[in-house]
Design an enzyme around this catalytic site. Structure first.
Site, PDB file in Angstrom:
ATOM      1  N   CYS A 105     -13.737   7.296 -41.505  1.00  0.00           N
ATOM      2  CA  CYS A 105     -14.716   7.958 -40.632  1.00  0.00           C
ATOM      3  C   CYS A 105     -15.841   8.669 -41.384  1.00  0.00           C
ATOM      4  O   CYS A 105     -17.020   8.518 -41.047  1.00  0.00           O
ATOM      5  CB  CYS A 105     -14.011   8.998 -39.750  1.00  0.00           C
ATOM      6  SG  CYS A 105     -12.421   8.506 -39.097  1.00  0.00           S
ATOM      7  N   TYR A 243     -14.484  -2.719 -34.543  1.00  0.00           N
ATOM      8  CA  TYR A 243     -15.453  -1.637 -34.752  1.00  0.00           C
ATOM      9  C   TYR A 243     -15.777  -1.441 -36.232  1.00  0.00           C
ATOM     10  O   TYR A 243     -16.923  -1.130 -36.582  1.00  0.00           O
ATOM     11  CB  TYR A 243     -14.987  -0.344 -34.082  1.00  0.00           C
ATOM     12  CG  TYR A 243     -13.807   0.347 -34.718  1.00  0.00           C
ATOM     13  CD1 TYR A 243     -13.990   1.335 -35.661  1.00  0.00           C
ATOM     14  CD2 TYR A 243     -12.506   0.039 -34.338  1.00  0.00           C
ATOM     15  CE1 TYR A 243     -12.914   1.986 -36.235  1.00  0.00           C
ATOM     16  CE2 TYR A 243     -11.423   0.682 -34.901  1.00  0.00           C
ATOM     17  CZ  TYR A 243     -11.634   1.660 -35.857  1.00  0.00           C
ATOM     18  OH  TYR A 243     -10.557   2.291 -36.418  1.00  0.00           O
TER      19      TYR A 243
END
Length: 537
Positions: A105, A243
């Protein structure tokens, strides 16, 4: 020797209730006839008579494991964390903190931001900023990589300091089960140490998969490598359209590199497919190439160092092209086999090797799991963190609160972001029937797109709700700038059982993109045009 009817008082390790009087000498037949939860409780109670080094031992130093460890220490438990990073096939390694901090992330968002800044630089001339010719502005990959890695190292250091401050023992070793209360830790020098604990938490996460084709492991990279890649990636083939694949292709394209996405079947599996296709179409308008219904068959390194990639299309025809980098983003595998689960008869889901835990408890009563190793649970950092904290509170703080895995919001950080919470349109119809579902939708025009005359074609949102009754909202989907920030607030409303009438009663903040959710009123069923007539319509 005790008589068969002797009694003994013991403390419950799970809820720390007052001592219970239990029969300590049940026969095998009596034990077999007891409910499973009673048997598990007695096994855990029996462990209370033994002496263990730790109250909780966490295997894995990622977000979920660290959250559980710190919460447990706050509640008075003695805790240790074992963490070890096996280098990727390309030699990439990192420090304490897990995937999110090091190769997930955080670096992803930083590189996404770098791409957005590049886009903003080119748009700024329309707002009056006098800049050199945009064609002369180039990006420095090495400077970005260094800045990102320096930030990651600072987080690694802060994490270690915080564990020391909270008196969580950190052990740089690869752990595996010797028995249900004993972990062997293999140190860097090959030495093995043994640790015992009343409770053990599996929080090892996962690592990227490679396809089983010639040259993949030798010459390909994954998300484990891209954020620390020493040389600029150049022309890149991203294999996989989840993703991770779309985000990497998106920021590479935004930084000026030729990026191609190879899609085996569909884009963003598991997400609302209308929104997924909007994202893919939007990326194509930016120059990202897509190869649909294809999979690689071989990777060969040429004399000039570039990679010749062979792939097969849906008709079985073979194609090839040359790339500087091939990045595999075809999914991740949990690191459960490395734990030697057979030593404690830990049950894993066939084919996936994930753990099908009930309230984070595995089939071994004192062994728990959080994060990406769990079967059919969201593979998201905040999910692991929250589940880890709640588990620690149940084990050591008399809490009964369980993790709620329903309606967890997420965002795909594609160039034009996609945020969502709740059910997709397809899932809502599958669960409840098309006649019971109403879908409201609209296109909108972000104010910041006006002056640079940016394309607003793909700025779109929809609300999936029950038709009739209280019109409870089942899902919210948003494609546009700052999608993550927008969806975060609405996810709280979903948790509070938001209804469509309440959404319409909400006064929006003007002019923002988030307010568009309060203005939506056209249903798909009506067939009316969902495009806006003005900025305030």
């Amino acid at each position: 020797m005790k008589s068969r009817g002797s009694k003994k008082k013991r403390w419950c390790l799970i809820c720390r209730e007052k001592p219970q009087t239990v029969d300590s000498d049940l026969s095998e037949e009596e034990t077999r006839d007891q409910p499973a939860d009673e048997t598990a409780k007695k096994e855990n109670d029996a462990a209370a008579d033994q002496k263990f080094t730790y109250d909780l031992l966490v295997i894995g130093g990622g977000s979920g494991g660290l959250a559980a460890a710190k919460e447990a220490v706050n509640l008075g438990a003695k805790v240790a964390v074992l963490d070890f990073v096996t280098p990727s096939p390309q030699g990439s390694t990192w420090g304490l903190g897990g995937t999110c901090v090091n190769v997930g992330c955080i670096p992803k968002k930083l590189m996404h931001q770098a791409a957005l800044l590049g886009e903003a630089i080119h748009e700024s001339a329309a707002y009056g900023w006098q800049l050199p010719d945009p064609k002369t502005i180039v990006h420095d990959w090495e400077a970005l990589r260094t800045a990102v890695q320096n930030h990651i190292k600072s987080v690694n250091w802060v994490t270690r300091v915080e564990l020391r401050t909270k008196q969580v023992e950190y052990i740089n070793a690869q752990g595996y089960f010797k028995d249900e209360h004993t972990i062997c830790g293999k140190m860097k020098n090959g030495e093995e140490k043994v640790f015992t604990a009343k409770n053990i938490l599996i929080a090892v996460g996962g690592r990227p998969r490679y396809p089983d084709i010639p040259g993949a492991v030798e010459y390909g990279i994954t998300s484990d490598d891209i954020f620390s890649l020493k040389n600029a990636p150049g022309k890149t083939l991203v294999v996989g359209a989840g993703y991770i694949g779309l985000e990497c292709a998106g920021f590479l394209n935004g930084l000026g590199y030729d990026a191609t996405v190879m899609v085996r079947s569909i884009v963003l599996r598991g997400f609302d497919q209308q929104m997924a296709n909007i994202i893919a179409g939007e990326m194509e308008t930016r120059g990202v190439h897509f190869i649909y219904q294809a999979k690689p068959s071989k990777v060969e390194k040429q004399d000039d160092g570039r990679l010749l990639v062979h792939w097969v299309d849906k008709d079985g025809k073979t194609h090839q092209d040359v790339y500087d980098t091939i990045l595999f983003a075809i999914g991740r595998k949990p690191l459960t086999q490395e734990l030697k689960p057979e030593n404690i008869n830990l049950k894993l889901v066939p084919e996936t090797d994930k753990i099908d835990a009930i309230d984070e408890q595995t089939n071994v009563p004192n062994v728990y799991a959080v994060g990406d190793v769990l079967h059919k649970k969201p593979e998201l950092t905040p999910v692991a963190i929250h589940a880890g904290r709640l588990l620690a509170r149940r084990l050591f703080g008399n809490s009964t609160q369980q993790m709620d895995y329903v309606n967890v919001a997420t965002t795909v950080f594609s160039p034009l972001e996609y945020g969502c919470v709740g059910l997709s349109e397809e899932a809502a119809i599958a669960h409840h029937g098309e006649d019971k579902i109403e879908v409201y939708h609209m296109y909108y025009k972000p104010t910041e797109f006006f002056i640079p005359q940016k394309d607003v074609t793909n700025c779109y949102l929809k609300v999936v709700a029950f038709r009739g009754g209280d019109e409870r909202v089942l899902g919210l989907h948003f494609v546009g700038p700052h999608a993550g920030e927008v969806i975060q607030g609405f996810s709280a409303a979903i948790k509070c059982n938001l209804t469509f009438p309440k959404l319409k009663e909400t006064v929006g903040i003007h002019p923002t993109v988030a307010e568009e959710f309060t203005r939506v009123n056209i249903t798909k069923r009506s067939g009316l045009d969902p495009k806006p007539q003005s900025c305030c319509s």
